[in-house]
Design a protein around this motif. Sequence first.
Motif, mmCIF file in Angstrom:
data_model
loop_
_atom_site.group_PDB
_atom_site.id
_atom_site.type_symbol
_atom_site.label_atom_id
_atom_site.label_comp_id
_atom_site.label_asym_id
_atom_site.label_seq_id
_atom_site.Cartn_x
_atom_site.Cartn_y
_atom_site.Cartn_z
ATOM 1 N N PRO A 1 -7.918 -0.565 -11.409
ATOM 2 C CA PRO A 1 -8.724 -0.579 -10.181
ATOM 3 C C PRO A 1 -7.900 -0.475 -8.904
ATOM 4 O O PRO A 1 -8.467 -0.239 -7.829
ATOM 5 C CB PRO A 1 -9.448 -1.922 -10.260
ATOM 6 N N ARG A 2 -6.609 -0.651 -8.995
ATOM 7 C CA ARG A 2 -5.754 -0.588 -7.806
ATOM 8 C C ARG A 2 -5.039 0.757 -7.658
ATOM 9 O O ARG A 2 -4.105 0.892 -6.876
ATOM 10 C CB ARG A 2 -4.737 -1.732 -7.819
ATOM 11 N N VAL A 3 -5.477 1.745 -8.423
ATOM 12 C CA VAL A 3 -4.893 3.082 -8.362
ATOM 13 C C VAL A 3 -6.014 4.106 -8.259
ATOM 14 O O VAL A 3 -7.030 4.000 -8.958
ATOM 15 C CB VAL A 3 -4.025 3.380 -9.594
ATOM 16 N N ALA A 4 -5.835 5.098 -7.370
ATOM 17 C CA ALA A 4 -6.777 6.211 -7.255
ATOM 18 C C ALA A 4 -5.997 7.512 -7.284
ATOM 19 O O ALA A 4 -4.827 7.564 -6.900
ATOM 20 C CB ALA A 4 -7.592 6.106 -5.967
ATOM 21 N N GLU B 1 3.671 1.815 -11.416
ATOM 22 C CA GLU B 1 4.347 1.064 -12.470
ATOM 23 C C GLU B 1 5.489 0.230 -11.884
ATOM 24 O O GLU B 1 5.619 -0.966 -12.172
ATOM 25 C CB GLU B 1 4.888 2.030 -13.516
ATOM 26 N N VAL B 2 6.323 0.852 -11.055
ATOM 27 C CA VAL B 2 7.447 0.153 -10.434
ATOM 28 C C VAL B 2 6.951 -0.919 -9.476
ATOM 29 O O VAL B 2 7.444 -2.052 -9.463
ATOM 30 C CB VAL B 2 8.357 1.150 -9.691
ATOM 31 N N ALA B 3 5.944 -0.575 -8.652
ATOM 32 C CA ALA B 3 5.472 -1.498 -7.621
ATOM 33 C C ALA B 3 4.682 -2.662 -8.205
ATOM 34 O O ALA B 3 4.906 -3.829 -7.846
ATOM 35 C CB ALA B 3 4.624 -0.739 -6.613
ATOM 36 N N GLN B 4 3.741 -2.378 -9.113
ATOM 37 C CA GLN B 4 2.881 -3.441 -9.628
ATOM 38 C C GLN B 4 3.612 -4.375 -10.575
ATOM 39 O O GLN B 4 3.166 -5.495 -10.785
ATOM 40 C CB GLN B 4 1.657 -2.829 -10.301
ATOM 41 N N GLU B 5 4.736 -3.942 -11.111
ATOM 42 C CA GLU B 5 5.563 -4.849 -11.899
ATOM 43 C C GLU B 5 6.110 -5.965 -11.022
ATOM 44 O O GLU B 5 6.317 -7.088 -11.479
ATOM 45 C CB GLU B 5 6.717 -4.073 -12.550
ATOM 46 N N GLN C 1 0.842 -1.191 0.000
ATOM 47 C CA GLN C 1 0.000 0.000 0.000
ATOM 48 C C GLN C 1 0.882 1.247 0.000
ATOM 49 O O GLN C 1 1.787 1.373 0.834
ATOM 50 C CB GLN C 1 -0.905 0.035 1.238
ATOM 51 N N PHE C 2 0.583 2.160 -0.923
ATOM 52 C CA PHE C 2 1.371 3.378 -1.054
ATOM 53 C C PHE C 2 0.446 4.596 -1.101
ATOM 54 O O PHE C 2 -0.563 4.591 -1.809
ATOM 55 C CB PHE C 2 2.212 3.345 -2.331
ATOM 56 N N GLU D 1 -0.659 -6.875 -6.875
ATOM 57 C CA GLU D 1 -1.702 -6.585 -5.888
ATOM 58 C C GLU D 1 -1.418 -5.315 -5.089
ATOM 59 O O GLU D 1 -2.119 -5.020 -4.117
ATOM 60 C CB GLU D 1 -1.852 -7.777 -4.945
ATOM 61 N N VAL D 2 -0.417 -4.549 -5.473
ATOM 62 C CA VAL D 2 -0.117 -3.290 -4.789
ATOM 63 C C VAL D 2 -1.202 -2.255 -5.099
ATOM 64 O O VAL D 2 -1.627 -2.104 -6.249
ATOM 65 C CB VAL D 2 1.259 -2.752 -5.222
#
Length: 269
Positions: free
Chosen positions: A123-126, A91-95, A75-76, A99-100
């Motif tokens: 859906p995992r970014v706001a 981009e860096v994390a979900q690569e 979670q960031f 599930e980040v």
Amino acid sequence: MTRPSWAPEGIDLDRPSASRVYDYFVGGTHNFDIDRELARQIEALTPNVAHTMRANRELLRRIVRYLVEDANVIQFLDLGSGIPTVGNVHEVAQERNPEVNVVYVDVDPVAVEHSRALLDGNPRVAVVHADIADPDALLHDPLVTGLLDFERPIAVLLMGVLHFLPDAADPAGAVARLQEAVVPGSYLAISHATADGQPEEVLAAQRLSGRTATEIVPRSKEEIGGYFHNWTLLEPGLVHLPLWRPDHAEEVGAHPRDSGAFGGLARKR
């Protein structure tokens, strides 16, 4: 000019945007001729500015990689995110872990509109329009609470943003409120411009920012370190940006202080 597909309706294409200028400096493609023209004017006054911005973006990538791969953070909360384009957090994390979840926050409506257009469908970014000087409103935003679980560790990223808050806005208090909101095992990353050891031409360039709505307030290493409060700084501590766990020794360069900023990462005990 012709509106590109990634540019949302309602954005004035004839006025430069600070977020798009930053995008240009870090090698992004989401900027216009008007932004590049302003960037070249800035660079003429401060030849080192592009190096500083790229050093900050490279530090962000290294910190995100560490948090996902070694600390298992999923979670960031990225505050002052600008346009999440080249080398962005999700981009860096979900690569590394699909599930980040990432929440981007910026006070600039232009950056927010561009970000929402670019990230639509993930859906995992706001993307949230909020001011870090008002952390309570930010923390209660439904997009933040809907995507981030505050019962689990969160990485709070304040990369290159606190130096835009004057002392009157109480940046230390805002950081403390964010720290209070997250559980032990959470992390806090900060990078911040400094006047320490900088030549006069750099200080003069920083003073030029007073002509804009986003004046830079450079602070000392001691002041920047104080923002971490009692959290535990990870090695190598608070250092000039290229010195924080470089991937290769040659990336540091002969004069790491030329980055004009300090950065570090701390953990809540």
